[in-house]
Design a protein around this motif. Structure first.
Motif, PDB file in Angstrom:
ATOM      1  N   LYS A 154       0.814  -1.221   0.000  1.00 46.70           N
ATOM      2  CA  LYS A 154       0.000   0.000   0.000  1.00 46.70           C
ATOM      3  C   LYS A 154       0.845   1.268   0.000  1.00 46.70           C
ATOM      4  O   LYS A 154       0.590   2.196  -0.766  1.00 46.70           O
ATOM      5  CB  LYS A 154      -0.930   0.002   1.214  1.00 46.70           C
ATOM      6  N   PHE A 155       1.870   1.317   0.858  1.00 43.12           N
ATOM      7  CA  PHE A 155       2.633   2.561   1.035  1.00 43.12           C
ATOM      8  C   PHE A 155       3.994   2.542   0.355  1.00 43.12           C
ATOM      9  O   PHE A 155       4.690   3.558   0.345  1.00 43.12           O
ATOM     10  CB  PHE A 155       2.811   2.859   2.528  1.00 43.12           C
ATOM     11  N   GLY A 156       4.414   1.399  -0.176  1.00 42.28           N
ATOM     12  CA  GLY A 156       5.688   1.338  -0.878  1.00 42.28           C
ATOM     13  C   GLY A 156       6.851   0.943   0.013  1.00 42.28           C
ATOM     14  O   GLY A 156       6.772   1.012   1.249  1.00 42.28           O
ATOM     15  N   SER A 179      10.872   0.910   4.763  1.00 39.63           N
ATOM     16  CA  SER A 179      12.277   0.649   5.087  1.00 39.63           C
ATOM     17  C   SER A 179      12.727   1.495   6.267  1.00 39.63           C
ATOM     18  O   SER A 179      13.445   1.016   7.156  1.00 39.63           O
ATOM     19  CB  SER A 179      13.176   0.934   3.872  1.00 39.63           C
ATOM     20  N   VAL A 180      12.290   2.748   6.309  1.00 39.92           N
ATOM     21  CA  VAL A 180      12.643   3.644   7.419  1.00 39.92           C
ATOM     22  C   VAL A 180      12.021   3.145   8.715  1.00 39.92           C
ATOM     23  O   VAL A 180      12.687   3.043   9.753  1.00 39.92           O
ATOM     24  CB  VAL A 180      12.181   5.083   7.122  1.00 39.92           C
ATOM     25  N   VAL A 181      10.736   2.825   8.673  1.00 40.97           N
ATOM     26  CA  VAL A 181      10.024   2.378   9.879  1.00 40.97           C
ATOM     27  C   VAL A 181      10.630   1.082  10.429  1.00 40.97           C
ATOM     28  O   VAL A 181      10.901   0.955  11.630  1.00 40.97           O
ATOM     29  CB  VAL A 181       8.527   2.183   9.564  1.00 40.97           C
ATOM     30  N   LEU A 204      11.971  -6.223   6.618  1.00 43.58           N
ATOM     31  CA  LEU A 204      12.849  -5.224   6.023  1.00 43.58           C
ATOM     32  C   LEU A 204      13.334  -5.651   4.642  1.00 43.58           C
ATOM     33  O   LEU A 204      13.403  -4.843   3.710  1.00 43.58           O
ATOM     34  CB  LEU A 204      14.038  -4.951   6.953  1.00 43.58           C
ATOM     35  N   ASP A 205      13.662  -6.941   4.487  1.00 43.78           N
ATOM     36  CA  ASP A 205      14.089  -7.404   3.179  1.00 43.78           C
ATOM     37  C   ASP A 205      12.930  -7.390   2.183  1.00 43.78           C
ATOM     38  O   ASP A 205      13.133  -7.169   0.979  1.00 43.78           O
ATOM     39  CB  ASP A 205      14.706  -8.804   3.266  1.00 43.78           C
ATOM     40  N   ASN A 206      11.703  -7.575   2.668  1.00 46.31           N
ATOM     41  CA  ASN A 206      10.535  -7.486   1.793  1.00 46.31           C
ATOM     42  C   ASN A 206      10.386  -6.072   1.243  1.00 46.31           C
ATOM     43  O   ASN A 206      10.068  -5.872   0.064  1.00 46.31           O
ATOM     44  CB  ASN A 206       9.273  -7.888   2.571  1.00 46.31           C
ATOM     45  N   ALA A 207      10.622  -5.078   2.097  1.00 44.88           N
ATOM     46  CA  ALA A 207      10.571  -3.680   1.648  1.00 44.88           C
ATOM     47  C   ALA A 207      11.655  -3.410   0.606  1.00 44.88           C
ATOM     48  O   ALA A 207      11.421  -2.695  -0.382  1.00 44.88           O
ATOM     49  CB  ALA A 207      10.732  -2.744   2.848  1.00 44.88           C
ATOM     50  N   GLN A 208      12.844  -3.980   0.819  1.00 45.91           N
ATOM     51  CA  GLN A 208      13.913  -3.856  -0.175  1.00 45.91           C
ATOM     52  C   GLN A 208      13.484  -4.433  -1.515  1.00 45.91           C
ATOM     53  O   GLN A 208      13.658  -3.816  -2.574  1.00 45.91           O
ATOM     54  CB  GLN A 208      15.160  -4.601   0.296  1.00 45.91           C
ATOM     55  N   HIS A 209      12.947  -5.651  -1.470  1.00 45.55           N
ATOM     56  CA  HIS A 209      12.526  -6.304  -2.717  1.00 45.55           C
ATOM     57  C   HIS A 209      11.453  -5.493  -3.429  1.00 45.55           C
ATOM     58  O   HIS A 209      11.429  -5.426  -4.661  1.00 45.55           O
ATOM     59  CB  HIS A 209      11.998  -7.710  -2.414  1.00 45.55           C
ATOM     60  N   LYS A 210      10.550  -4.879  -2.664  1.00 41.74           N
ATOM     61  CA  LYS A 210       9.497  -4.062  -3.259  1.00 41.74           C
ATOM     62  C   LYS A 210      10.090  -2.870  -4.005  1.00 41.74           C
ATOM     63  O   LYS A 210       9.612  -2.487  -5.087  1.00 41.74           O
ATOM     64  CB  LYS A 210       8.538  -3.579  -2.164  1.00 41.74           C
ATOM     65  N   ILE A 211      11.150  -2.278  -3.438  1.00 41.02           N
ATOM     66  CA  ILE A 211      11.819  -1.161  -4.115  1.00 41.02           C
ATOM     67  C   ILE A 211      12.384  -1.622  -5.451  1.00 41.02           C
ATOM     68  O   ILE A 211      12.189  -0.973  -6.492  1.00 41.02           O
ATOM     69  CB  ILE A 211      12.935  -0.583  -3.225  1.00 41.02           C
ATOM     70  N   PHE A 212      13.068  -2.746  -5.447  1.00 37.62           N
ATOM     71  CA  PHE A 212      13.672  -3.245  -6.682  1.00 37.62           C
ATOM     72  C   PHE A 212      12.614  -3.776  -7.645  1.00 37.62           C
ATOM     73  O   PHE A 212      12.813  -3.749  -8.858  1.00 37.62           O
ATOM     74  CB  PHE A 212      14.691  -4.333  -6.361  1.00 37.62           C
ATOM     75  N   THR A 213      11.474  -4.276  -7.112  1.00 41.34           N
ATOM     76  CA  THR A 213      10.369  -4.678  -7.979  1.00 41.34           C
ATOM     77  C   THR A 213       9.839  -3.477  -8.752  1.00 41.34           C
ATOM     78  O   THR A 213       9.395  -3.599  -9.890  1.00 41.34           O
ATOM     79  CB  THR A 213       9.225  -5.292  -7.141  1.00 41.34           C
ATOM     80  N   THR A 214       9.906  -2.311  -8.130  1.00 44.74           N
ATOM     81  CA  THR A 214       9.439  -1.088  -8.768  1.00 44.74           C
ATOM     82  C   THR A 214      10.419  -0.589  -9.828  1.00 44.74           C
ATOM     83  O   THR A 214      10.016  -0.175 -10.915  1.00 44.74           O
ATOM     84  CB  THR A 214       9.230   0.011  -7.709  1.00 44.74           C
ATOM     85  N   ARG A 220       3.774   8.738  -9.712  1.00 42.11           N
ATOM     86  CA  ARG A 220       3.640   8.458  -8.285  1.00 42.11           C
ATOM     87  C   ARG A 220       3.203   7.027  -8.037  1.00 42.11           C
ATOM     88  O   ARG A 220       2.571   6.394  -8.858  1.00 42.11           O
ATOM     89  CB  ARG A 220       2.629   9.419  -7.655  1.00 42.11           C
ATOM     90  N   VAL A 221       3.481   6.554  -6.834  1.00 49.44           N
ATOM     91  CA  VAL A 221       3.053   5.213  -6.437  1.00 49.44           C
ATOM     92  C   VAL A 221       1.562   5.245  -6.166  1.00 49.44           C
ATOM     93  O   VAL A 221       1.059   6.088  -5.441  1.00 49.44           O
ATOM     94  CB  VAL A 221       3.797   4.747  -5.161  1.00 49.44           C
ATOM     95  N   LYS A 222       0.835   4.307  -6.770  1.00 46.30           N
ATOM     96  CA  LYS A 222      -0.593   4.197  -6.521  1.00 46.30           C
ATOM     97  C   LYS A 222      -0.812   3.251  -5.343  1.00 46.30           C
ATOM     98  O   LYS A 222      -0.394   2.108  -5.380  1.00 46.30           O
ATOM     99  CB  LYS A 222      -1.317   3.668  -7.760  1.00 46.30           C
ATOM    100  N   ALA A 223      -1.472   3.754  -4.313  1.00 47.24           N
ATOM    101  CA  ALA A 223      -1.639   2.955  -3.100  1.00 47.24           C
ATOM    102  C   ALA A 223      -2.522   1.755  -3.353  1.00 47.24           C
ATOM    103  O   ALA A 223      -3.547   1.843  -4.015  1.00 47.24           O
ATOM    104  CB  ALA A 223      -2.242   3.816  -1.986  1.00 47.24           C
ATOM    105  N   GLY A 224      -2.129   0.603  -2.801  1.00 46.54           N
ATOM    106  CA  GLY A 224      -2.929  -0.611  -2.900  1.00 46.54           C
ATOM    107  C   GLY A 224      -3.846  -0.719  -1.701  1.00 46.54           C
ATOM    108  O   GLY A 224      -3.917   0.139  -0.832  1.00 46.54           O
ATOM    109  N   THR A 225      -4.626  -1.770  -1.654  1.00 44.36           N
ATOM    110  CA  THR A 225      -5.539  -1.999  -0.551  1.00 44.36           C
ATOM    111  C   THR A 225      -5.424  -3.442  -0.100  1.00 44.36           C
ATOM    112  O   THR A 225      -4.861  -4.281  -0.796  1.00 44.36           O
ATOM    113  CB  THR A 225      -6.994  -1.724  -0.977  1.00 44.36           C
TER     114      THR A 225
END
Length: 554
Positions: free
Chosen positions: A108-110, A115-117, A157-167, A255-260
């Motif tokens: 949802k938030f990218g 990654s920061v949180v 945290l690694d999932n957030a990393q992968h999401k960045i690279f998926t983008t 921009r990133v479109k938020a998911g649900t």
């Protein structure tokens, strides 16, 4: 059309038209912005990769610290093997459900914001862990509290990393390499932290020093995560950033479109996805959990001290540092993801066979070499194949979170069981515990071998097309999609002619979707129930582990 259907259509038409107009305006805005912005330069992609890789440096630095210091911690905290297993497995237990929750939040938030949180959670937890061992406090419960807080961040945290690279990177066009670099940096951080832990503990006079150094590394990772967050905003505002996590019918830049929260996305995962999850719950869990006893196992087998044991047991991490990025390059160019999973399982099986049935030092070293190969080629292919087989890449973080949640549950089961087996041994030996890893290794070879065989049979191509598509070279993907589409019954119209209106990308998405039949539906529901059962057993085993630890100290 009946009167009722006309009324229904007219009743929803205004809302539908409004939604379509909003979507059209959004698409036009995105396309106009893309037309005026320059393409993202390679140098900024390199910077993004470097900073993103550093987001988990502190996380992986601390991964093997507690397990490397096992002998010291058990002595200082007066803990038995069951209590130590509880201390290690609680971090996995926390993430059996949190991973899925954070997966939806990441979608949802990218990745940059999360990654920061998550890096902040890790830093706080690492500081609490270090404080628990400082100034003679030596508190088992405070140490566990720090482990839990850190685990909230570490698990996703690694999932957030992968999401960045998926983008930022497409499959077959840099995604495999970027994931390989993440795990290369992760193994390097784990090697440094694990190999120096006992050295610092001995030479500096306290085992709190390695934990405080780990907290400092966590601070460095948090600063890098903050940089990633602001860099992502800068790049999106100044350059054309193509979002490769979008479906083919969605705008792909801007921009990133938020998911649900989308529960049907979980239910509609193809059966291939659940087979990969089963493999990961065996092989990935086995490889991860073996770290919990690797240092002590070296000490017992080689009859050496904690310092030498730490160096030898962490030496296997050096091979993945160089080999994992090469595995990513191979996947980007040649595919063969399922083949690599099968080879990884075979390497893991060979290493466990050698450790269990051989007593000589050369064979022991050889076993760790095979274990290093298994570690090298398991992480990147699993991340890559999850993205490759799901129909909608927008829900990648959710899919990966499901996989990680079940793997965490499996890790809890194996760590708790082996800790109890070691307590039951009259000599505190780990020989019987290694048998558990041997069973896991044998099972994962059977699963990956069956999936690999399905990729090259007509039955497998018809009912598990996503697995076949993950095997082919990226440049031959479109041609393979056409071949598999021929096997689909609904690809032919009633007149016996091909439906030429479907694009190759739409055909690929349809092939990766769940097969619309009752057998597939029941199989997928059975897979979901099995995954939930693994997590439930993990909680039960953890409860037993706490009970065993309490009675073991009496």
């Amino acid at each position: 059309m009946t009167f009722v259907s006309i009324r229904s259509t007219s009743a929803v038409a205004p809302a539908d038209v409004k939604g379509e107009d909003d979507e059209l305006r959004s698409s036009i805005s995105v396309l106009s912005d893309s037309a005026t912005k320059p393409k993202l330069p390679l140098r900024w992609q390199v910077v993004m990769i470097a900073l993103t890789c550093m987001c988990t440096f502190g996380n992986h630095w601390s991964t093997g610290l507690v397990t490397t210091l096992k002998t010291t911690i058990e002595k200082e905290l007066n803990a038995n093997n069951s209590e130590f297993a509880t201390l290690v497995s609680v971090t996995n237990l926390v993430n059996t459900f949190l991973c899925i929750a954070f997966g939806f939040v990441i979608d949802k938030f990218g990745g940059p914001l999360l990654s920061v949180v998550l890096a902040a959670f890790h830093l706080v937890g690492a500081a609490v862990e270090a404080g628990a061992t400082t100034n003679g406090l030596n508190s088992y419960h405070v140490l566990m509290a720090g482990e839990i807080i850190a685990a909230i961040g570490d698990g996703s945290l690694d999932n957030a990393q992968h999401k960045i690279f998926t983008t930022y990177f497409a499959p077959g066009n840099g995604f495999g390499v970027s994931i390989g670099l993440i795990w290369s940096m992760a193994n390097l951080a784990q090697y440094i932290g694990q190999s120096t832990a006992n050295v610092m503990s001995k030479n500096l006079g306290s085992y709190s020093w390695p934990l405080w150094i780990s907290a400092i590394m966590g601070l460095l990772s948090l600063l890098c995560a903050i940089c990633v967050f602001f860099l992502d905003k800068y790049l999106r505002s100044h350059y054309e950033v193509v979002d490769y996590s979008k479906r083919c019918d969605q705008p792909s830049a801007g921009r990133v479109k938020a998911g649900t929260f989308h529960w049907p996305a979980v239910r509609q995962m193809p059966f291939t996805f659940w087979i990969v999850i089963l493999f990961a719950s065996l092989e990935d869990a086995g490889v991860q959990s073996f770290v919990s006893i690797s240092t002590q196992f070296v000490q017992q087998r080689l009859k050496t001290g904690a310092v030498v044991g730490g160096w030898v047991s962490s030496f296997y991490l050096l091979l993945p540092v160089g080999l994992t990025p090469l595995a990513g390059v191979f996947i980007d160019v040649y595919g063969h993801r399922v083949t690599i999973l099968f080879l990884s399982g075979c390497m893991f099986l060979i290493s466990m066979l050698l450790l269990r049935f051989s007593q000589t030092v050369p064979t022991f070293v050889c076993a760790y070499v095979f274990y290093a190969f298994a570690q090298s080629i398991t992480s990147a292919p699993q991340v890559e194949i999850v993205r490759s087989i799901i129909p909608d890449p927008h829900y990648y973080a959710t899919a990966f979170a499901i996989k990680k949640s079940i793997v965490q549950g499996s890790v809890v089961i194996i760590v708790t069981a082996t800790g109890r087996l070691q307590d039951l041994s009259p000599t505190n030996s780990l020989e019987s515990a290694v048998t558990v890893w041997l069973v896991y290794a044998f099972a994962c070879v059977l699963v990956s071998g069956a999936l690999l065989g399905a990729c090259y049979t007509s039955f497998g191509k018809r009912y598990l097309p996503a697995a076949r598509l993950s095997e082919v070279r990226p440049k031959h993907l479109e041609r393979e999609v056409e071949k598999l589409w021929e096997l689909r019954q609904h690809a032919v119209t009633e007149e016996g002619k091909r439906d030429e209106s479907v694009t190759p990308k739409e055909k690929e998405m349809e092939l990766k979707s769940a097969v619309p039949c009752s057998v597939s539906l029941y199989a997928r529901w059975a897979a979901i129930v099995t995954g939930f059962t693994i997590v439930l057993i993990a909680w039960v085993m953890f409860g037993f582990g706490v009970e065993w630890g309490v009675h073991g100290t009496k």
